[in-house]
Design an enzyme around this catalytic site. Structure first.
Site, PDB file in Angstrom:
ATOM      1  N   GLU A  60       0.811  -1.222   0.000  1.00 13.34           N
ATOM      2  CA  GLU A  60       0.000   0.000   0.000  1.00 13.34           C
ATOM      3  C   GLU A  60       0.846   1.276   0.000  1.00 13.34           C
ATOM      4  O   GLU A  60       0.738   2.117   0.893  1.00 13.34           O
ATOM      5  CB  GLU A  60      -0.971  -0.011   1.190  1.00 13.34           C
ATOM      6  CG  GLU A  60      -1.967  -1.152   1.107  1.00 13.34           C
ATOM      7  CD  GLU A  60      -2.984  -1.163   2.239  1.00 13.34           C
ATOM      8  OE1 GLU A  60      -2.742  -0.506   3.274  1.00 13.34           O
ATOM      9  OE2 GLU A  60      -4.022  -1.834   2.091  1.00 13.34           O
ATOM     10  N   GLU A  95      -6.512  -7.906  -1.078  1.00 10.31           N
ATOM     11  CA  GLU A  95      -6.991  -7.978   0.309  1.00 10.31           C
ATOM     12  C   GLU A  95      -8.482  -7.692   0.342  1.00 10.31           C
ATOM     13  O   GLU A  95      -8.972  -6.797  -0.348  1.00 10.31           O
ATOM     14  CB  GLU A  95      -6.317  -6.922   1.198  1.00 10.31           C
ATOM     15  CG  GLU A  95      -4.838  -7.115   1.430  1.00 10.31           C
ATOM     16  CD  GLU A  95      -4.272  -6.043   2.375  1.00 10.31           C
ATOM     17  OE1 GLU A  95      -5.062  -5.357   3.053  1.00 10.31           O
ATOM     18  OE2 GLU A  95      -3.046  -5.882   2.395  1.00 10.31           O
TER      19      GLU A  95
END
Ligand SMILES: [Zn+2]
Length: 696
Positions: free
Chosen positions: A158, A322
């Site tokens: 991320e 995710e």
């Protein structure tokens, strides 16, 4: 028009099911690690993402390495038939590294150096951090590059945020020198720095934007955001040098994000640039299902929109890297997915182009920040709970869906999203502070197609427009001459273009066009926006269009028509009875302009006309009520169609053709009742319907 190619982005011929696995938290519990393998088999897990934050376990002291535990994890996963997505560990670093090399610590916009802690808290320019990350990545590639379990690289985690340290300031100045050919006058002109006496006379005077310093030069703010994207990509490129060198056959991804409340694209980085450096797009999806501000169907539509954006970035399937099987721990309220929602939301991801369902996380950690974040395996290790059972069901069903891997989602409609435009619009002093809502406006236009089950690509300005028949570019405030020329070419060659209020106002430097609306836009649209009226949130106006009145709020553009046809007029205020919606034939195409922010019903009716005119159709016609979504993926030999009930009630749907239920292998058709949150995945053979007009 439809393209049926398969793109095996993962090199796997199965849908990935699994997710983030952190054995590094359980190295003193071999019993837990052994139990994991059994539980993975039970829940049909085939892919584990390992090592995301494992740097301390891999290099506990500088130059001291511990790979034995990871060797075992690789072998163990492989022994149960699983594959590994191996992460590089740069998302969080060991304390020894921060202590010894404080330059790796990030400096915030107020110029305060951050302490060690959390994660992602590092400078992307620091040569020490670049050297350290590349070195550990090289060791990982050397050790695991040939392991048969290795499926993909997951680089860092991320990526996001900014660093304002001196190293980054210097890198920013170098980036600017390159961009402006070492010509400071050119920079001053592009940034309009003569305003408020902000003219720079030396490159050294330039600093990144700061709330305690310069933040009023729009050109500076925009270039800084561009630099942050480029510097993040540069850091990423440095990370992957040994991976490309030693494992050229292994695809590389990094996990993208979305802003959660409204599920709009992540604002911090221009993913359209980043996408070019990745082999596969992957992203982390955490929609707040069952929230108290919108219906399940409205949220599902937003999920559809952002999936269509991330899929379109590379025009190929993406990975859901995710999601939570149950709940998260970081929303304002962390509500569990209701029974059935995990299965439904998983199928929706596949329907929009994902080749995976991967979770954060496999097992709940025992302590620290994420101990209550949902996981497949809870603290009690049990398999008889709702979450484990639903995950198992997903795993079982995904096995029946392997034919979907690599298939495409051809679309004839595109909506244009532009990160730079969003940055510029959010930054501009003008219009209204709270109601610009550019990404949300795109979703408003997307709705009509989602409700009619018409596939849409959400593209960026780098994409080829010519493959689409309808291009929708709302609120394109910042638009370069080059982009205007491409839009013009698209319409001249037969495309249909829709633009709206607050479009075509500034160039790529955020400098206003001086000739009124750009000559090319005027010619294309046969009209000119004269004035933008900004309304208070409680103000209302309306537009009369095709015999109906539609509510207008926030923005209304006063229009002067040249050759355009007036399709709708304002009903109130000093511009009552003047044009609000126009269309214009230009070359072989048509250009529509919508002058105000209109209610959803307007978009439904407006686009219904275009759908009929352009013969835009769903892949499989399914008659259904509100809140049911039908989406499809297309393989060379068949279509896979997902019929999803995003409501809390039973829904009756009618299938006009006989198709095969992929889960039961039975032929179905006609009237079918879908339970609350129920989803059907059906296979429609193509040769049976070779006369279908939508398949060419
Ligand atoms: Zn820095």
């Amino acid at each position: 028009m439809p393209r049926y190619e398969r793109t095996y982005t993962t090199q796997a011929n199965f849908i990935l099911h699994g997710g983030d696995y952190n054995p590094d938290q359980w190295l003193d519990r071999p019993d837990i690690l052994q139990a994991d393998l059994e539980l993975m088999k039970l829940s049909h897990i085939n892919t584990l993402t390992v090592g995301v934050f494992a740097w301390s376990a891999l290099e506990p002291e500088e130059g001291v390495y511990r790979f034995e535990w990871l060797d075992k994890v690789f072998d163990d996963i492989y022994s149960i038939g699983g594959r590994v997505i191996l992460a590089t560990p740069s998302g969080a670093r060991p304390a020894w590294l921060s202590k010894k090399y404080p330059e790796v610590l990030r400096v915030n916009a107020e110029r305060v150096r951050q302490l060690h802690g959390g994660r992602h808290n590092h400078c992307f320019t620091s040569s020490v951090y670049r050297e350290k990350t590349q070195h550990i990545n090289r060791l990982l590639a050397e050790r695991y590059g040939d392991h048969p379990a290795l499926l993909m690289w997951h680089v860092s985690n991320e990526y996001g945020g900014e660093c304002h340290c001196n190293l980054c300031q210097e890198a920013f100045r170098e980036w600017l020198k390159k961009k402006y050919n070492h010509d400071l006058d050119a920079l001053n002109a592009a940034w309009w720095t003569s305003f408020w006496s902000h003219t720079y006379t030396d490159w050294a005077q330039i600093e990144s934007p700061s709330p305690i310093g310069e933040h009023t030069i729009h050109g500076l703010n925009l270039d800084w955001k561009r630099f942050v994207t480029d510097q993040t990509i540069s850091f990423f490129e440095n990370e992957i040098v040994p991976l490309r060198e030693l494992t050229p056959h292994i695809p590389i991804t990094t996990n993208f994000m979305a802003d959660t409340h409204d599920l709009i694209p992540f604002q911090g980085l221009d993913y359209s640039k980043f996408a070019k450096h990745l082999d596969v797009i992957s992203w982390d999806a955490y929609p707040a299902w069952h929230n108290d501000w919108e219906s399940t169907a409205d949220l599902a539509m937003k999920v559809g929109f952002i999936n269509d954006l991330y899929r379109s970035l590379k025009q190929q399937p993406f990975l859901l890297m995710e999601c939570t099987p149950s709940l998260v721990n970081w929303h304002k309220v962390n509500k569990a997915k209701r029974p059935g929602m995990h299965f439904l939301s998983s199928m929706q991801m596949i329907a929009h182009g994902s080749d995976s369902i991967l979770y954060f996380q496999w097992r709940k950690s025992r302590g620290s920040f994420e101990k209550f974040h949902g996981a497949v395996v809870d603290h009690d290790n049990r398999t008889d709970n709702r979450v484990f059972q639903e995950v198992t069901k997903v795993g079982k069903m995904l096995k029946k869906m392997s034919g979907i891997v690599g298939t495409s989602r051809p679309a004839e409609v595109a909506i244009l999203y532009d990160w730079e435009n969003n940055w510029a619009l959010n930054d501009v002093q003008g219009f209204a502070a709270e109601t610009k809502r550019y990404p949300q406006t795109l979703v408003q236009h997307y709705r009509a197609f989602w409700e009619h089950d018409i596939p849409v690509d959400v593209i960026t300005k780098e994409h080829d427009f010519s493959r689409y028949r309808l291009l929708i570019a709302p609120m394109l405030y910042l638009v370069s001459e080059e982009l205007i020329a491409r839009l013009k070419e698209f319409v001249a060659n037969g495309g249909t273009l829709v633009m709206t209020y607050i479009s075509g106002i500034v160039d790529e430097h955020d400098l206003a066009y001086l000739t009124g609306w750009h000559q090319d836009l005027r010619e294309m649209f046969g009209m000119e926006p004269i004035e933008t009226d900004t309304l208070y949130p409680n103000d209302r106006n309306s537009v009369h269009y095709r015999g109906r009145s539609y509510e207008l709020k926030d923005y209304a553009t006063v229009i002067k028509v040249q050759t355009a046809t007036i399709e709708g007029v304002y009903e109130e205020d000093f511009y009552a009875n003047t044009p609000a919606v126009t269309s214009n034939q230009y070359g072989k195409g048509q250009a529509y302009y919508i002058g105000g922010r209109l209610e959803d019903q307007f978009h439904r009716d407006f686009y219904q006309v275009l759908m009929e005119k352009l013969n835009l159709r769903p892949i499989l016609f399914v008659k259904h009520g509100k809140g049911v979504s039908v989406q499809a993926r297309q393989a060379p030999e068949c279509d896979y169609v997902f019929i999803m009930n995003f409501t809390e009630e039973k829904q009756t749907v009618v299938l006009e053709e006989k198709v095969k239920n992929l889960f039961t292998d039975k032929e179905i058709g006609g009237e079918i009742i879908l339970d609350k949150y129920e989803v059907l995945v059906v296979e429609k053979k193509r040769e049976i319907h070779s006369n279908n007009k939508s398949i060419k």
